[in-house]
Motif scaffolding. Structure first.
Motif, PDB file in Angstrom:
ATOM      1  N   HIS A  93     -20.774  17.063  31.214  1.00 21.74           N
ATOM      2  CA  HIS A  93     -20.008  17.800  30.206  1.00 21.74           C
ATOM      3  C   HIS A  93     -19.177  16.816  29.379  1.00 21.74           C
ATOM      4  O   HIS A  93     -18.003  16.600  29.642  1.00 21.74           O
ATOM      5  N   PRO A  94     -19.781  16.172  28.364  1.00 22.24           N
ATOM      6  CA  PRO A  94     -19.027  15.246  27.521  1.00 22.24           C
ATOM      7  C   PRO A  94     -18.139  15.991  26.533  1.00 22.24           C
ATOM      8  O   PRO A  94     -18.477  17.082  26.068  1.00 22.24           O
ATOM      9  N   ALA A  95     -16.983  15.395  26.220  1.00 21.40           N
ATOM     10  CA  ALA A  95     -16.084  16.004  25.239  1.00 21.40           C
ATOM     11  C   ALA A  95     -15.474  14.955  24.318  1.00 21.40           C
ATOM     12  O   ALA A  95     -14.532  15.230  23.596  1.00 21.40           O
ATOM     13  N   GLY A  96     -16.031  13.765  24.338  1.00 24.00           N
ATOM     14  CA  GLY A  96     -15.509  12.661  23.549  1.00 24.00           C
ATOM     15  C   GLY A  96     -16.137  11.380  24.031  1.00 24.00           C
ATOM     16  O   GLY A  96     -17.019  11.395  24.891  1.00 24.00           O
ATOM     17  N   ARG A  97     -15.669  10.263  23.532  1.00 23.43           N
ATOM     18  CA  ARG A  97     -16.220   8.969  23.921  1.00 23.43           C
ATOM     19  C   ARG A  97     -15.208   8.228  24.790  1.00 23.43           C
ATOM     20  O   ARG A  97     -14.108   7.898  24.328  1.00 23.43           O
ATOM     21  N   PRO A  98     -15.551   7.947  26.070  1.00 25.96           N
ATOM     22  CA  PRO A  98     -14.637   7.184  26.912  1.00 25.96           C
ATOM     23  C   PRO A  98     -14.395   5.796  26.326  1.00 25.96           C
ATOM     24  O   PRO A  98     -15.308   5.181  25.761  1.00 25.96           O
ATOM     25  N   VAL A  99     -13.175   5.311  26.444  1.00 25.21           N
ATOM     26  CA  VAL A  99     -12.834   4.011  25.884  1.00 25.21           C
ATOM     27  C   VAL A  99     -12.256   3.104  26.948  1.00 25.21           C
ATOM     28  O   VAL A  99     -11.675   3.557  27.937  1.00 25.21           O
ATOM     29  N   SER A 100     -12.416   1.816  26.728  1.00 23.71           N
ATOM     30  CA  SER A 100     -11.837   0.827  27.627  1.00 23.71           C
ATOM     31  C   SER A 100     -10.329   1.008  27.693  1.00 23.71           C
ATOM     32  O   SER A 100      -9.669   1.197  26.675  1.00 23.71           O
ATOM     33  N   GLY A 101      -9.791   0.980  28.910  1.00 23.18           N
ATOM     34  CA  GLY A 101      -8.373   1.203  29.100  1.00 23.18           C
ATOM     35  C   GLY A 101      -8.014   2.640  29.398  1.00 23.18           C
ATOM     36  O   GLY A 101      -6.872   2.947  29.744  1.00 23.18           O
ATOM     37  N   GLY A 102      -8.980   3.547  29.257  1.00 19.73           N
ATOM     38  CA  GLY A 102      -8.762   4.940  29.597  1.00 19.73           C
ATOM     39  C   GLY A 102      -8.713   5.129  31.101  1.00 19.73           C
ATOM     40  O   GLY A 102      -8.682   4.156  31.866  1.00 19.73           O
ATOM     41  N   GLY A 103      -8.722   6.397  31.536  1.00 19.69           N
ATOM     42  CA  GLY A 103      -8.584   6.677  32.952  1.00 19.69           C
ATOM     43  C   GLY A 103      -9.684   7.570  33.488  1.00 19.69           C
ATOM     44  O   GLY A 103     -10.224   8.421  32.782  1.00 19.69           O
ATOM     45  N   LEU A 104     -10.021   7.364  34.753  1.00 21.02           N
ATOM     46  CA  LEU A 104     -11.003   8.180  35.467  1.00 21.02           C
ATOM     47  C   LEU A 104     -10.357   8.704  36.742  1.00 21.02           C
ATOM     48  O   LEU A 104      -9.767   7.930  37.508  1.00 21.02           O
ATOM     49  N   ARG A 105     -10.470  10.003  36.967  1.00 15.62           N
ATOM     50  CA  ARG A 105     -10.063  10.585  38.251  1.00 15.62           C
ATOM     51  C   ARG A 105     -11.320  11.014  38.985  1.00 15.62           C
ATOM     52  O   ARG A 105     -12.145  11.751  38.455  1.00 15.62           O
ATOM     53  N   LEU A 162     -11.039  22.036  32.305  1.00 19.70           N
ATOM     54  CA  LEU A 162     -10.710  20.621  32.153  1.00 19.70           C
ATOM     55  C   LEU A 162     -10.715  20.221  30.682  1.00 19.70           C
ATOM     56  O   LEU A 162      -9.909  19.396  30.242  1.00 19.70           O
ATOM     57  N   GLU A 163     -11.603  20.833  29.917  1.00 20.09           N
ATOM     58  CA  GLU A 163     -11.742  20.473  28.497  1.00 20.09           C
ATOM     59  C   GLU A 163     -10.477  20.790  27.702  1.00 20.09           C
ATOM     60  O   GLU A 163     -10.264  20.227  26.631  1.00 20.09           O
ATOM     61  N   THR A 164      -9.634  21.662  28.209  1.00 18.66           N
ATOM     62  CA  THR A 164      -8.406  22.024  27.498  1.00 18.66           C
ATOM     63  C   THR A 164      -7.283  21.018  27.729  1.00 18.66           C
ATOM     64  O   THR A 164      -6.241  21.093  27.062  1.00 18.66           O
ATOM     65  N   LEU A 165      -7.466  20.071  28.656  1.00 12.40           N
ATOM     66  CA  LEU A 165      -6.400  19.125  28.981  1.00 12.40           C
ATOM     67  C   LEU A 165      -6.282  18.062  27.891  1.00 12.40           C
ATOM     68  O   LEU A 165      -7.300  17.516  27.435  1.00 12.40           O
ATOM     69  N   PRO A 166      -5.068  17.732  27.448  1.00 14.53           N
ATOM     70  CA  PRO A 166      -4.883  16.690  26.425  1.00 14.53           C
ATOM     71  C   PRO A 166      -5.468  15.353  26.867  1.00 14.53           C
ATOM     72  O   PRO A 166      -5.264  14.921  28.008  1.00 14.53           O
ATOM     73  N   GLY A 167      -6.209  14.718  25.967  1.00 18.66           N
ATOM     74  CA  GLY A 167      -6.782  13.411  26.254  1.00 18.66           C
ATOM     75  C   GLY A 167      -8.079  13.441  27.029  1.00 18.66           C
ATOM     76  O   GLY A 167      -8.682  12.387  27.267  1.00 18.66           O
ATOM     77  N   PHE A 168      -8.555  14.611  27.397  1.00 17.76           N
ATOM     78  CA  PHE A 168      -9.794  14.738  28.178  1.00 17.76           C
ATOM     79  C   PHE A 168     -10.996  14.300  27.342  1.00 17.76           C
ATOM     80  O   PHE A 168     -11.134  14.710  26.187  1.00 17.76           O
ATOM     81  N   THR A 169     -11.883  13.464  27.924  1.00 20.63           N
ATOM     82  CA  THR A 169     -13.065  13.015  27.189  1.00 20.63           C
ATOM     83  C   THR A 169     -14.378  13.325  27.890  1.00 20.63           C
ATOM     84  O   THR A 169     -15.440  12.981  27.368  1.00 20.63           O
ATOM     85  N   GLY A 170     -14.336  13.959  29.046  1.00 22.40           N
ATOM     86  CA  GLY A 170     -15.591  14.343  29.675  1.00 22.40           C
ATOM     87  C   GLY A 170     -15.490  14.459  31.187  1.00 22.40           C
ATOM     88  O   GLY A 170     -14.564  13.935  31.807  1.00 22.40           O
ATOM     89  N   THR A 171     -16.459  15.165  31.751  1.00 18.17           N
ATOM     90  CA  THR A 171     -16.511  15.306  33.203  1.00 18.17           C
ATOM     91  C   THR A 171     -17.957  15.433  33.642  1.00 18.17           C
ATOM     92  O   THR A 171     -18.840  15.793  32.846  1.00 18.17           O
ATOM     93  N   SER A 172     -18.219  15.144  34.899  1.00 15.76           N
ATOM     94  CA  SER A 172     -19.555  15.318  35.456  1.00 15.76           C
ATOM     95  C   SER A 172     -19.438  15.610  36.946  1.00 15.76           C
ATOM     96  O   SER A 172     -18.464  15.226  37.602  1.00 15.76           O
ATOM     97  N   LEU A 173     -20.429  16.317  37.445  1.00 10.92           N
ATOM     98  CA  LEU A 173     -20.525  16.631  38.869  1.00 10.92           C
ATOM     99  C   LEU A 173     -21.787  15.999  39.412  1.00 10.92           C
ATOM    100  O   LEU A 173     -22.884  16.272  38.918  1.00 10.92           O
ATOM    101  N   HIS A 174     -21.634  15.157  40.409  1.00 13.86           N
ATOM    102  CA  HIS A 174     -22.765  14.512  41.068  1.00 13.86           C
ATOM    103  C   HIS A 174     -22.869  15.061  42.484  1.00 13.86           C
ATOM    104  O   HIS A 174     -21.859  15.140  43.183  1.00 13.86           O
ATOM    105  N   ILE A 175     -24.074  15.421  42.912  1.00 10.83           N
ATOM    106  CA  ILE A 175     -24.225  15.988  44.250  1.00 10.83           C
ATOM    107  C   ILE A 175     -25.363  15.324  45.017  1.00 10.83           C
ATOM    108  O   ILE A 175     -26.346  14.868  44.435  1.00 10.83           O
ATOM    109  N   ASP A 176     -25.181  15.268  46.313  1.00  7.53           N
ATOM    110  CA  ASP A 176     -26.234  14.880  47.253  1.00  7.53           C
ATOM    111  C   ASP A 176     -26.538  16.147  48.054  1.00  7.53           C
ATOM    112  O   ASP A 176     -25.802  16.491  48.987  1.00  7.53           O
TER     113      ASP A 176
END
Length: 204
Positions: free
Chosen positions: A95-107, A133-147
């Motif tokens: 679920h992309p919502a922008g372009r991640p940039v160097s110096g940004g954050g990942l949770r 999540l998309e409504t949060l300020p500064g949010f640029t994307g999320t993904s779900l990975h599963i095994d």
């Protein structure tokens, strides 16, 4: 798509040596492999943690690429890494919502679930979690990975800068609590990283 994650820990003072090697030789090796769709490098400079993620258009492409990377990985991580763990996942939601940039954050949120609930988790995340999540300020994307076979998952939420990442903690905690209850999952880990590099080329 499919992903491989490489999680390494080591001496924080030597972390930049691994970053330079992965951004140079490591990226060249990945780009030469069929089915490569992008990669990301994320770090915790204070504790000495590095998370490298590579994206592949098929499970076969990911598996074939690891034959080369398995041999080269230890030398790329020297002298930083004292432990290296490799995991493989299916990308259940992207679920992309922008372009991640160097110096940004990942949770990163690590999950465990009954394998029979894998589709419930994906549906809940797609319908309920990602839109909030998309409504949060500064949010640029999320993904779900599963095994699916092991009942393990990983959620990544990307933010434009470290300030937005920090400011989102309370709001994402609420989303996480509700989503975990609906999807019948257990949260077993929560981490934050600085974005060094991140790019994915499409999802089809």
């Amino acid at each position: 798509m499919f992903v491989r994650t490489v999680y390494a820990t080591g001496d924080p003072a030597k972390l930049d040596t691994a970053i330079r090697a992965l951004n140079a030789q490591g990226r060249d090796l990945l780009q030469e492999r069929p089915g490569y769709r992008g990669a990301g490098i994320f770090v915790d400079r204070e504790l000495g943690k590095l998370l490298a993620v590579s994206w592949w258009d098929s499970e076969e492409a990911r598996r074939n690429s690891d034959e080369v990377m398995r041999e080269r990985r230890p030398s790329l991580m020297e002298p930083f890494a004292s432990t290296i763990a490799v995991d493989n996942y299916e990308v259940a939601v992207f679920h992309p919502a922008g372009r991640p940039v160097s110096g940004g954050g990942l949770r990163v949120t690590r999950l465990e679930f009954d394998p029979a609930d894998a589709d419930l988790l994906a549906d809940t995340f797609r319908a309920s979690v990602a839109p909030r999540l998309e409504t949060l300020p500064g949010f640029t994307g999320t993904s779900l990975h599963i095994d699916r076979s092991r009942g393990r998952g990983l959620v990544g939420a990307l933010f434009a800068d470290r300030e937005s990442l920090a400011a989102s903690r309370s709001a994402q905690a609420s989303v996480r609590q509700e989503g975990a209850a609906k999807a019948h999952v257990t949260v077993v880990g929560l981490e934050e990283f600085e974005i060094v590099h991140a790019e994915v080329w499409g999802t089809n």
